[in-house]
Design a protein around this motif. Structure first.
Motif, mmCIF file in Angstrom:
data_model
loop_
_atom_site.group_PDB
_atom_site.id
_atom_site.type_symbol
_atom_site.label_atom_id
_atom_site.label_comp_id
_atom_site.label_asym_id
_atom_site.label_seq_id
_atom_site.Cartn_x
_atom_site.Cartn_y
_atom_site.Cartn_z
ATOM 1 N N ARG A 1 0.833 -1.217 0.000
ATOM 2 C CA ARG A 1 0.000 0.000 0.000
ATOM 3 C C ARG A 1 0.866 1.266 0.000
ATOM 4 O O ARG A 1 0.511 2.268 -0.632
ATOM 5 N N ASP B 1 -3.669 3.241 -9.377
ATOM 6 C CA ASP B 1 -5.071 2.866 -9.253
ATOM 7 C C ASP B 1 -5.128 1.369 -8.896
ATOM 8 O O ASP B 1 -4.764 0.513 -9.705
ATOM 9 N N ARG C 1 -7.799 -0.774 -7.778
ATOM 10 C CA ARG C 1 -9.185 -1.151 -7.492
ATOM 11 C C ARG C 1 -9.369 -2.648 -7.250
ATOM 12 O O ARG C 1 -10.234 -3.058 -6.476
ATOM 13 N N PRO D 1 -7.189 -4.437 1.677
ATOM 14 C CA PRO D 1 -7.842 -3.180 2.062
ATOM 15 C C PRO D 1 -9.347 -3.210 1.797
ATOM 16 O O PRO D 1 -9.802 -3.748 0.786
ATOM 17 N N SER D 2 -10.100 -2.634 2.714
ATOM 18 C CA SER D 2 -11.539 -2.514 2.512
ATOM 19 C C SER D 2 -11.810 -1.516 1.390
ATOM 20 O O SER D 2 -10.988 -0.637 1.102
ATOM 21 N N GLY D 3 -12.925 -1.676 0.747
ATOM 22 C CA GLY D 3 -13.283 -0.784 -0.347
ATOM 23 C C GLY D 3 -12.701 -1.183 -1.681
ATOM 24 O O GLY D 3 -12.938 -0.506 -2.689
ATOM 25 N N LYS D 4 -11.938 -2.284 -1.710
ATOM 26 C CA LYS D 4 -11.350 -2.781 -2.953
ATOM 27 C C LYS D 4 -12.084 -4.051 -3.392
ATOM 28 O O LYS D 4 -12.600 -4.802 -2.564
ATOM 29 N N GLU D 5 -12.096 -4.289 -4.690
ATOM 30 C CA GLU D 5 -12.593 -5.573 -5.171
ATOM 31 C C GLU D 5 -11.513 -6.615 -4.913
ATOM 32 O O GLU D 5 -10.347 -6.403 -5.242
ATOM 33 N N LYS D 6 -11.902 -7.738 -4.321
ATOM 34 C CA LYS D 6 -10.936 -8.776 -3.956
ATOM 35 C C LYS D 6 -11.222 -10.046 -4.754
ATOM 36 O O LYS D 6 -12.359 -10.490 -4.846
#
Length: 199
Positions: free
Chosen positions: A58, A67, A69, A86-91
């Motif tokens: 990170r 970027d 995402r 990380p939260s808020g990311k597509e995993k």
């Protein structure tokens, strides 16, 4: 007349040997070893080390304004990496034991972070097609970060990344006393195309 002794009884035929199935009395780690065919490959990366690895990546992403995402863990195993992305990311994940092999995966990813099975590294400069390095490069993410035993990321492997348009953005060494050898190294590569500039 004397009674003749009984004929010797032949020993029973040995039971056929079969590979242990997942339903046999095997631990979860043993089952993974069977599926991956290499016992020395299966080690759950400690949670703290996974978090430190992710934090390292990170920081590089922030430094280069990348970027990020979509994050991927190609060898999810225990989930220690994947669950801390990380939260808020597509995993995105793959895991052979769970029926989702990394090798046929073709989706879009921006970041790959993993501690890959050692047997999947191959030998640079010409590793076989089914190696972690070749597959990661095939997907063309913006960031590839691998945790390997110290010394496994050789200069020849680095040149394979460089030939594919990547550069080393960071390298960190640490110790895992419970692992054979103990010394590990995190190496992070970033793609040197137009959308990733120098910091």
């Amino acid at each position: 007349a004397p009674v003749p002794p009984p004929a010797p009884v032949p020993p029973p035929a040995p039971a056929p040997v079969r590979a242990a199935a997942p339903s046999d009395k095997m631990t979860w780690h043993d089952q993974k070893r069977k599926m991956r065919q290499a016992q020395n490959d299966v080690f759950a990366t400690p949670l703290e080390l996974c978090q430190a690895h992710i934090d390292h990546v990170r920081a590089i992403i922030a430094k280069y304004n990348i970027d990020d995402r979509v994050w991927m863990e190609p060898f999810r195993f225990s989930g220690n990496y994947y669950d801390q992305f990380p939260s808020g990311k597509e995993k995105v994940w793959t895991e052979l034991w769970d029926g989702k092999s990394f090798w046929p995966f073709t989706g879009h990813v921006d970041v790959i972070v993993t501690n890959p099975p050692f047997s999947c590294l191959g030998r640079a400069p010409n590793p076989a097609p089914k190696t972690v390095i070749r597959k990661c490069l095939e997907l063309q993410p913006k960031v590839i970060s691998l945790l390997l035993l110290n010394g496994a990321m050789t200069e020849s492997k680095v040149r394979v990344f460089e030939a594919a348009g990547y550069k080393v953005a960071g390298s960190v060494k640490t110790k895992v006393p419970s692992w054979h050898g103990g010394d590990v190294e995190i190496t992070t590569f970033v793609k040197t195309d137009a959308d990733i500039g120098d910091p």
